[in-house]
Design a protein around this motif. Structure first.
Motif, PDB file in Angstrom:
ATOM      1  N   UNK A   1       0.863  -1.123   0.150  1.00  0.00           N
ATOM      2  CA  UNK A   1       0.014  -0.007  -0.079  1.00  0.00           C
ATOM      3  C   UNK A   1       0.968   1.040  -0.146  1.00  0.00           C
ATOM      4  N   UNK A   2       2.107   1.174   0.636  1.00  0.00           N
ATOM      5  CA  UNK A   2       3.005   2.302   0.831  1.00  0.00           C
ATOM      6  C   UNK A   2       3.564   2.449  -0.499  1.00  0.00           C
ATOM      7  N   UNK A   3       3.926   1.362  -1.510  1.00  0.00           N
ATOM      8  CA  UNK A   3       4.919   1.412  -2.392  1.00  0.00           C
ATOM      9  C   UNK A   3       3.677   2.163  -3.643  1.00  0.00           C
ATOM     10  N   UNK A   4       2.667   1.595  -3.505  1.00  0.00           N
ATOM     11  CA  UNK A   4       1.581   1.986  -4.416  1.00  0.00           C
ATOM     12  C   UNK A   4       1.106   3.395  -4.342  1.00  0.00           C
ATOM     13  N   UNK A   5       1.464   4.164  -3.293  1.00  0.00           N
ATOM     14  CA  UNK A   5       1.354   5.715  -3.233  1.00  0.00           C
ATOM     15  C   UNK A   5       0.074   5.919  -2.431  1.00  0.00           C
ATOM     16  N   UNK A   6      -0.343   4.939  -1.660  1.00  0.00           N
ATOM     17  CA  UNK A   6      -1.458   5.215  -0.850  1.00  0.00           C
ATOM     18  C   UNK A   6      -1.148   6.109   0.441  1.00  0.00           C
ATOM     19  N   UNK A   7       0.130   5.745   0.845  1.00  0.00           N
ATOM     20  CA  UNK A   7       0.887   6.658   1.852  1.00  0.00           C
ATOM     21  C   UNK A   7       1.839   7.214   1.652  1.00  0.00           C
ATOM     22  N   UNK A   8       2.405   8.252   2.097  1.00  0.00           N
ATOM     23  CA  UNK A   8       3.835   8.645   1.935  1.00  0.00           C
ATOM     24  C   UNK A   8       4.829   8.096   2.905  1.00  0.00           C
ATOM     25  N   UNK A   9       4.365   7.618   3.951  1.00  0.00           N
ATOM     26  CA  UNK A   9       5.312   6.798   4.994  1.00  0.00           C
ATOM     27  C   UNK A   9       4.429   6.062   5.744  1.00  0.00           C
ATOM     28  N   UNK A  10       4.925   4.976   6.626  1.00  0.00           N
ATOM     29  CA  UNK A  10       4.015   4.156   7.474  1.00  0.00           C
ATOM     30  C   UNK A  10       5.181   3.860   8.688  1.00  0.00           C
ATOM     31  N   UNK A  11       4.562   3.636   9.781  1.00  0.00           N
ATOM     32  CA  UNK A  11       5.076   3.378  10.956  1.00  0.00           C
ATOM     33  C   UNK A  11       5.058   1.821  11.257  1.00  0.00           C
ATOM     34  N   UNK A  12       6.180   1.164  11.551  1.00  0.00           N
ATOM     35  CA  UNK A  12       6.127  -0.442  11.914  1.00  0.00           C
ATOM     36  C   UNK A  12       7.047  -0.414  12.735  1.00  0.00           C
ATOM     37  N   UNK A  13       6.912  -1.889  13.344  1.00  0.00           N
ATOM     38  CA  UNK A  13       8.014  -2.274  14.478  1.00  0.00           C
ATOM     39  C   UNK A  13       9.474  -2.575  13.754  1.00  0.00           C
ATOM     40  N   UNK A  14      10.486  -2.069  14.286  1.00  0.00           N
ATOM     41  CA  UNK A  14      11.775  -2.589  13.836  1.00  0.00           C
ATOM     42  C   UNK A  14      11.710  -3.845  13.876  1.00  0.00           C
ATOM     43  N   UNK A  15      11.363  -4.675  14.823  1.00  0.00           N
ATOM     44  CA  UNK A  15      11.810  -6.045  15.187  1.00  0.00           C
ATOM     45  C   UNK A  15      10.994  -6.961  14.490  1.00  0.00           C
ATOM     46  N   UNK A  16      10.012  -6.421  14.061  1.00  0.00           N
ATOM     47  CA  UNK A  16       9.096  -7.313  12.852  1.00  0.00           C
ATOM     48  C   UNK A  16       9.863  -7.187  11.387  1.00  0.00           C
ATOM     49  N   UNK A  17      10.149  -6.090  11.173  1.00  0.00           N
ATOM     50  CA  UNK A  17      10.791  -5.964   9.852  1.00  0.00           C
ATOM     51  C   UNK A  17      12.157  -6.705   9.841  1.00  0.00           C
ATOM     52  N   UNK A  18      12.859  -6.696  11.078  1.00  0.00           N
ATOM     53  CA  UNK A  18      14.291  -7.457  10.994  1.00  0.00           C
ATOM     54  C   UNK A  18      14.082  -8.962  10.951  1.00  0.00           C
ATOM     55  N   UNK A  19      12.971  -9.436  11.738  1.00  0.00           N
ATOM     56  CA  UNK A  19      12.804 -11.119  11.639  1.00  0.00           C
ATOM     57  C   UNK A  19      12.207 -11.497  10.594  1.00  0.00           C
ATOM     58  N   UNK A  20      11.655 -10.501   9.458  1.00  0.00           N
ATOM     59  CA  UNK A  20      11.188 -11.240   8.391  1.00  0.00           C
ATOM     60  C   UNK A  20      12.392 -10.854   7.283  1.00  0.00           C
ATOM     61  N   UNK A  21      13.532 -10.430   7.538  1.00  0.00           N
ATOM     62  CA  UNK A  21      14.527 -10.045   6.751  1.00  0.00           C
ATOM     63  C   UNK A  21      14.282  -8.988   5.806  1.00  0.00           C
ATOM     64  N   UNK A  22      13.489  -8.044   6.296  1.00  0.00           N
ATOM     65  CA  UNK A  22      13.329  -6.817   5.497  1.00  0.00           C
ATOM     66  C   UNK A  22      13.855  -5.628   6.158  1.00  0.00           C
ATOM     67  N   UNK A  23      14.825  -5.813   6.943  1.00  0.00           N
ATOM     68  CA  UNK A  23      15.726  -4.570   7.581  1.00  0.00           C
ATOM     69  C   UNK A  23      15.964  -3.535   6.833  1.00  0.00           C
ATOM     70  N   UNK A  24      16.143  -3.820   5.504  1.00  0.00           N
ATOM     71  CA  UNK A  24      16.575  -2.833   4.588  1.00  0.00           C
ATOM     72  C   UNK A  24      15.665  -1.775   4.161  1.00  0.00           C
ATOM     73  N   UNK A  25      14.237  -2.035   4.577  1.00  0.00           N
ATOM     74  CA  UNK A  25      12.963  -1.131   4.669  1.00  0.00           C
ATOM     75  C   UNK A  25      13.222  -0.043   5.630  1.00  0.00           C
ATOM     76  N   UNK A  26      13.905  -0.177   6.758  1.00  0.00           N
ATOM     77  CA  UNK A  26      13.901   0.720   7.565  1.00  0.00           C
ATOM     78  C   UNK A  26      14.565   1.968   7.463  1.00  0.00           C
ATOM     79  N   UNK A  27      13.949   3.205   7.147  1.00  0.00           N
ATOM     80  CA  UNK A  27      14.376   4.433   6.555  1.00  0.00           C
ATOM     81  C   UNK A  27      14.907   5.217   7.713  1.00  0.00           C
TER      82      UNK A  27
END
Length: 322
Positions: A167-193
């Motif tokens: 939804x973020x990448x499609x432009x519905x949002x300018x930014x979103x807030x997520x937990x650092x831990x969840x992104x890291x556990x799923x191997x998506x740490x590179x999305x942490x801006x």
């Protein structure tokens, strides 16, 4: 000549939600236990919870007591599973009779993360343009960010991590807030801006840690689980959970925390904020780590007298009005 009959070891059944993150966390627990007890069998059983099934309504509107845990708890009470792995922030502070928080595992970074659309990759949370749309499903994040950045626009976002990122990448949002831990556990740490500092966003109670819930009288399981317990994390989380329990807040009330351990000294910071971000009560208290729960209760009582009680009463009245 007498023969010895060996009783086969009981298979331990681990309950998990079906979400990708829940399964990653549960399989990690299974793997750790298997390393410690190679002669035991640990099998994973999955189920959908109420919170997994309702994806088109804001969490704060559908009640929060056991939203992601109730079905797993019923499974334990009916002996279908032996313990359940939860993101500790989803586990209510008051558990059903017969169930206990068995252990808490070592915490990942508990902070919140800013994830931005490509067009804002040169921005931080404080430099996003006026009116930029920020997605979050958490009243805690919403209240704190409104307090610090009233020029931003906020919009609810639900769904699993991949859905939210799409939804973020499609432009519905300018930014979103997520937990650092969840992104890291799923191997998506590179999305942490940007990792949001505690001055901007205190994290959820228990965020970044796993809580393992089991039957109170199941000494065999409780003994096995001790192998993956992390005492420093547990002390921090017990302080956070007693703070939340004393304030009678569920996961959908704007209550944030931060904890720090220095030797045997535990420091707990808490905030209670109004949903519109116009009022915020914040305080810090230090004490002995061995008295973690007492510390949480003491800080909650102090903050009640500083105006937190009035903020919470207004929020509960609003929730009851629907």
């Amino acid at each position: 000549m007498s023969s010895t009959v060996t009783t086969p070891l009981r298979t331990i059944r681990i309950g998990s939600r079906k979400s990708q993150l829940a399964l990653v966390q549960t399989y990690w627990v299974q793997e750790q236990l298997q390393k410690h007890f190679p002669d035991r069998t640990f099998e994973v059983q999955t189920m959908s919870t109420h919170g997994d099934k309702i994806l088109d309504v804001a969490l704060s509107k559908i009640g929060d007591k056991g939203l992601f845990t109730k079905e797993l708890e019923l499974g334990m009470l009916s002996n279908d599973i032996d313990f359940a792995v939860h993101s500790l922030k989803d586990l209510p502070t008051n558990l059903p009779d017969g169930l206990v928080l068995g252990v808490v595992t070592e915490r990942e970074n508990p902070a919140d993360a800013l994830v931005v659309h490509e067009k804002h990759k040169d921005k931080q949370i404080d430099t996003l343009p006026e009116g930029a749309v920020v997605g979050t499903s958490s009243l805690r994040r919403l209240a704190q960010l409104r307090y610090h950045f009233p020029h931003l626009a906020f919009k609810d976002i639900r769904g699993n991590l991949n859905t939210r990122l799409a939804k973020l990448d499609e432009g519905e949002y300018d930014a979103i807030i997520l937990a650092v831990a969840g992104l890291q556990r799923l191997g998506m740490g590179d999305r942490i801006h940007q990792t949001l500092p505690p001055e901007v966003s205190l994290h959820a109670v228990g965020q970044g840690a796993l809580g393992i819930e089991c039957r109170a009288g199941d000494t065999e399981v409780l003994e096995l689980l001790k192998a993956i317990e992390h005492i420093p994390t547990a002390q921090r989380c017990y302080a956070e959970r007693s703070f939340l329990r004393k304030l009678e807040g569920g996961c959908q009330v704007p209550i944030g925390v931060n904890t720090h351990l220095d030797g045997e000294t535990l420091t707990l910071t808490g905030i209670v904020a109004s949903v519109d971000g116009k009022q915020l009560v914040k305080d810090t208290l230090s004490g002995e780590a061995s008295q973690a729960e007492k510390l949480g209760i003491e800080l909650a009582e102090r903050m009640r007298q500083q105006g937190a009680q009035e903020i919470l009463e207004a929020i509960f009245a609003e929730i009851q009005r629907g």
